[in-house]
Enzyme design. Structure first.
Site, short mmCIF file in Angstrom:
data_model
loop_
_atom_site.label_atom_id
_atom_site.label_comp_id
_atom_site.label_asym_id
_atom_site.label_seq_id
_atom_site.Cartn_x
_atom_site.Cartn_y
_atom_site.Cartn_z
N ASN A 54 0.84 -1.19 0.00
CA ASN A 54 0.00 0.00 0.00
C ASN A 54 0.88 1.24 0.00
O ASN A 54 1.97 1.25 0.57
CB ASN A 54 -1.00 -0.01 1.17
CG ASN A 54 -0.38 -0.14 2.54
OD1 ASN A 54 0.60 -0.85 2.74
ND2 ASN A 54 -0.96 0.53 3.51
N ILE A 55 0.40 2.26 -0.70
CA ILE A 55 1.14 3.52 -0.84
C ILE A 55 0.14 4.64 -0.56
O ILE A 55 -0.75 4.90 -1.36
CB ILE A 55 1.74 3.66 -2.25
CG1 ILE A 55 2.63 2.45 -2.59
CG2 ILE A 55 2.51 4.97 -2.37
CD1 ILE A 55 3.00 2.35 -4.05
N ALA A 58 -0.97 12.13 1.15
CA ALA A 58 -1.60 13.14 2.00
C ALA A 58 -3.00 13.48 1.50
O ALA A 58 -3.88 13.82 2.29
CB ALA A 58 -0.73 14.39 2.07
N CYS A 59 -3.21 13.40 0.22
CA CYS A 59 -4.55 13.51 -0.36
C CYS A 59 -5.11 12.08 -0.37
O CYS A 59 -4.87 11.31 -1.30
CB CYS A 59 -4.48 14.09 -1.77
SG CYS A 59 -6.08 14.25 -2.55
N CYS A 65 -4.04 0.54 -2.64
CA CYS A 65 -3.87 -0.68 -1.85
C CYS A 65 -2.80 -1.58 -2.45
O CYS A 65 -2.48 -1.49 -3.64
CB CYS A 65 -5.19 -1.44 -1.79
SG CYS A 65 -6.54 -0.54 -1.01
N GLU A 67 -2.94 -4.78 -3.10
CA GLU A 67 -3.46 -5.70 -4.12
C GLU A 67 -3.51 -5.03 -5.50
O GLU A 67 -3.09 -5.62 -6.50
CB GLU A 67 -4.87 -6.18 -3.75
CG GLU A 67 -4.96 -6.90 -2.43
CD GLU A 67 -5.30 -5.98 -1.25
OE1 GLU A 67 -6.03 -6.43 -0.36
OE2 GLU A 67 -4.81 -4.82 -1.21
N CYS A 99 -10.33 -4.84 0.20
CA CYS A 99 -11.44 -3.89 0.19
C CYS A 99 -12.30 -4.10 -1.07
O CYS A 99 -11.94 -4.85 -1.97
CB CYS A 99 -10.90 -2.45 0.25
SG CYS A 99 -10.15 -1.87 -1.29
#
Length: 146
Positions: A54-55, A58-59, A65, A67, A99
């Site tokens: 996951n990366i 800030a926005c 995710c 995956e 998700c």
């Protein structure tokens, strides 16, 4: 400890490698806001593994995710036929589950492939994409529109 699924036919050594790859991918997670690292490892039908983490951003909506990172890496390299994906996190009491957005992206590439959801202790459960996203909308539904 495995909770195997009859539709998933990976060899034990392949499952172990996939799970390990997802745990390794988790180490690269960029999650300064949630502090919830997730790693994924995607197995193509011809045996290649693409990992992702996951990366965050800030926005918040611009984060991605693990995956979807793995799937996008694979597709960008020309792979679209998948056998399985493993997901790793630091959850101890529950298996990490993809998700809804990730489930839909997985669905784009078929319904009958395995999703290995793990706990921190290495145990896992496995489900098919179809089981995680029943009555789904996919590419073949758009073909009906022609």
């Amino acid at each position: 400890m495995a909770h195997e699924h009859p539709a998933c036919t990976l060899e034990p050594k392949d499952i172990s490698q996939l799970l390990l790859s997802s745990q390794e991918a988790k180490k690269s997670a960029y999650c300064p806001y949630s502090h919830f690292p997730v790693g994924a490892a995607l197995l193509t039908k011809d045996g290649k593994i693409f990992s992702g983490c996951n990366i965050e951003n800030a926005c918040y909506p611009l984060g991605i995710c693990a995956e979807r990172t793995a799937i996008q890496k694979a597709v960008s390299e020309g792979y679209k036929d998948f056998s399985a994906i493993a997901i790793a996190s630091d959850l101890q009491d529950n298996f990490i589950s993809p998700c809804g957005a990730c489930r839909q992206v997985m669905r784009e590439f078929g319904t009958n492939w395995a999703v290995y959801m793990t706990k921190l202790d290495g145990t896992y459960v496995v489900r098919t994409v179809q089981e995680l996203l029943p009555a789904s909308f996919g590419p073949e539904d758009l073909q009906k529109m022609k």
